[in-house]
Structures are given as structure tokens and as C-alpha cells.
Design an enzyme around this catalytic site. Sequence first.
Site, PDB file in Angstrom:
ATOM      1  N   THR A   1      -5.948  10.492  10.332  1.00 20.05           N
ATOM      2  CA  THR A   1      -6.784   9.455  10.910  1.00 20.05           C
ATOM      3  C   THR A   1      -5.986   8.170  11.045  1.00 20.05           C
ATOM      4  O   THR A   1      -4.875   8.062  10.539  1.00 20.05           O
ATOM      5  CB  THR A   1      -8.051   9.233  10.063  1.00 20.05           C
ATOM      6  OG1 THR A   1      -8.890   8.324  10.741  1.00 20.05           O
ATOM      7  CG2 THR A   1      -7.714   8.675   8.694  1.00 20.05           C
TER       8      THR A   1
ATOM      9  N   LYS B   1       0.840  -1.208   0.000  1.00 21.86           N
ATOM     10  CA  LYS B   1       0.000   0.000   0.000  1.00 21.86           C
ATOM     11  C   LYS B   1       0.871   1.254   0.000  1.00 21.86           C
ATOM     12  O   LYS B   1       1.711   1.423   0.878  1.00 21.86           O
ATOM     13  CB  LYS B   1      -0.913  -0.020   1.225  1.00 21.86           C
ATOM     14  CG  LYS B   1      -1.865  -1.209   1.245  1.00 21.86           C
ATOM     15  CD  LYS B   1      -2.637  -1.303   2.539  1.00 21.86           C
ATOM     16  CE  LYS B   1      -1.762  -1.646   3.726  1.00 21.86           C
ATOM     17  NZ  LYS B   1      -2.534  -1.857   4.966  1.00 21.86           N
TER      18      LYS B   1
ATOM     19  N   THR C   1      -7.242   3.242   8.596  1.00 22.78           N
ATOM     20  CA  THR C   1      -7.534   3.070   7.170  1.00 22.78           C
ATOM     21  C   THR C   1      -7.016   1.717   6.668  1.00 22.78           C
ATOM     22  O   THR C   1      -7.669   1.065   5.864  1.00 22.78           O
ATOM     23  CB  THR C   1      -6.922   4.200   6.324  1.00 22.78           C
ATOM     24  OG1 THR C   1      -5.524   4.280   6.629  1.00 22.78           O
ATOM     25  CG2 THR C   1      -7.561   5.532   6.637  1.00 22.78           C
ATOM     26  N   GLY C   2      -5.857   1.295   7.182  1.00 25.33           N
ATOM     27  CA  GLY C   2      -5.314  -0.010   6.783  1.00 25.33           C
ATOM     28  C   GLY C   2      -6.212  -1.144   7.248  1.00 25.33           C
ATOM     29  O   GLY C   2      -6.443  -2.111   6.513  1.00 25.33           O
ATOM     30  N   CYS C   3      -6.725  -1.010   8.468  1.00 25.07           N
ATOM     31  CA  CYS C   3      -7.638  -2.036   9.000  1.00 25.07           C
ATOM     32  C   CYS C   3      -8.891  -2.113   8.139  1.00 25.07           C
ATOM     33  O   CYS C   3      -9.354  -3.195   7.764  1.00 25.07           O
ATOM     34  CB  CYS C   3      -8.053  -1.711  10.434  1.00 25.07           C
ATOM     35  SG  CYS C   3      -6.690  -1.534  11.581  1.00 25.07           S
TER      36      CYS C   3
HETATM   37  O1  PXL Z   1      -4.170   1.038  12.886  1.00 24.26           O
HETATM   38  C1  PXL Z   1      -3.547  -0.037  13.429  1.00 24.26           C
HETATM   39  C2  PXL Z   1      -4.214  -0.623  14.633  1.00 24.26           C
HETATM   40  C3  PXL Z   1      -4.643  -1.914  14.570  1.00 24.26           C
HETATM   41  N1  PXL Z   1      -5.239  -2.541  15.592  1.00 24.26           N
HETATM   42  C4  PXL Z   1      -5.483  -1.911  16.749  1.00 24.26           C
HETATM   43  C5  PXL Z   1      -5.093  -0.610  16.898  1.00 24.26           C
HETATM   44  C6  PXL Z   1      -4.443   0.061  15.821  1.00 24.26           C
HETATM   45  C7  PXL Z   1      -4.057   1.436  15.920  1.00 24.26           C
HETATM   46  O2  PXL Z   1      -4.097   2.358  16.358  1.00 24.26           O
HETATM   47  O3  PXL Z   1      -5.346  -0.005  18.042  1.00 24.26           O
HETATM   48  C8  PXL Z   1      -6.158  -2.631  17.847  1.00 24.26           C
END
Ligand code: PXL
Length: 264
Positions: free
Chosen positions: A210, A178, A213-215
Site C-alpha cells: 500500500t 521511521k 502509510t507515511g502520510c
Molecule cells: O505517499 C507519498 C505521497 C504523498 N503525497 C501525494 C502522493 C503520494 C504518493 O503516492 O501522491 C500527493
Amino acid sequence: LNRSSFPVALTIAGSDSSGGAGIQADLKTFAARGVYGLCAVTCIVAETPGKVSGSEATRPEMVRKQIDLLLKGFPVGAIKTGLLCNKQITATVAGFLRKNKPANLVVDPVMIATSGDPLLEPDAITVYERELFPLGRVITPNLDEAVRLLGSAINDIADMRAAARELARKYGTAVLLKGGHLPAARATDVLNDGSELREFSSAFIPNVQTHGTGCTYSAAIAAELACGLPLGRAIARAKRYVTAAIRDHFSWTTNGRTVHALKH
Ligand code: PXL
């Protein structure tokens, strides 16, 4: 309408108290894409946009129990992994998935929060590389994660193409690298699945501070795979979805700072 064939996806990830990333982002993305969402919680992260103040891991056996129960009880069409927190949990998840091979596993190798706070214990990375990546239908590193995995800099799209090829070769799995963190007018992601090379591009939406976004992106890919789409089409749709979600953010001011979050 055949109510017995509703698509189901499972996320194995951490809880983000601020609701922007992790389990919370994944479940709302699944729902928004018309997929029933299940979750196995790996850890609890206390955070607010821009700051992680602490995290606590689930015991590995409890992670295994959640996944085992869910895979026995539901017609799970796709699985995504997010934050796996430490070496023991990563090994437990990989070991379980090796024995119960999912057709559609999206591995989002979450290592560091957007805020810069470390999320994954560094000794978990070799377990990811040896045990989890080879099981993935696709892995979805961002640039920082790819640099950590390859040990070389990625400065432009040509570097990204070379890095995606190298990662796909190294782990024997498809890689979606990405490029949203490159300074460019467009956010371009490179897919290398060992044979095919594809790029997915959208306008870069500036000034949105923010996280998650990856999640959201990897959860949307898992949702589309659960609906039966092939990988390339799943990524194309997920990319459009996450771009729209970023464009449609909301914002507020806290401690004199403007922060943003994705509504969906
Ligand atoms: O964005 C990555 C991420 C993934 N998973 C959890 C998070 C974070 C980020 O802040 O708290 C649980």
C-alpha cells in the site's frame, strides 16, 4: 460540550487521485482522530496504486493564499506538510511559516512514492534542509529519505539511532525516523529530540502493498498535537492508529495484480 474549542489541523500537501496518500489520507485521518481538517493543495498527482502517471504543481502564490486565508480564519492547532512538489513551493511555504510560526508543525519530507516514482524535485531538498526543517516540531523521514539526507546507509536499528541523532543535530529539530522498511519482525521508529531518545514499536504487518502509510502517520501525529498532546504521547497514539489502519486494509485485483489500500 464546548463546541467552540473543537481541534483544527491544516495539511499542506498534494492530491492523490487514488485516495490513499496525500491530502485525501490526511483529511480522512484528521476526521478519524476527531479533528477538523483544512487543506492547502500544492499539486495534483494522477495515480493509481503502484503507478504515478503525472503531476502538476499549484502556482506558489496560490499555495500561499490558501495557507494565509486558513490561518487567519481558523484556530489552527497543528500543521503538517506533505508533498511540496518543487523548490518554489517549498520556499514559499517555509517563508510563510517562518513569519507565522506554528507551535506544532509536522514536516513529512515526502520525496519518492512507494511505487518508486519521484514526487519532489531534487533541488527542493536543500530548501527543506535550510528553511523548513528548523521550523518543525518534528520531522518524519522514512529510511530512504534519511539516507538521501545523510548520504550514508541505514541497515539496522543501531544505524537508525545514530541517524536520528545526526539528523536532530544537523537540523536542530526533533526527528522521528521511521523504520518500517527495515527487514524485521517489528516496525520500530526512533525519536530523537536533541535530548530525549524514544522508540515506538509495533508488529510488522507483512504483505500489505500500500502507499500513504507515511502520510497517515504524520497526519495522525498532527491531529494529536492539535488536541494538545505532548510530542511523545502524540507519536505513540499515532503509531497505534496507523498500525491498526494497515491491519484493517482492503484489497482488490487490477491488471492481474493484488493491491491494497487503507480504509481509514
Ligand atoms: O505517499 C507519498 C505521497 C504523498 N503525497 C501525494 C502522493 C503520494 C504518493 O503516492 O501522491 C500527493
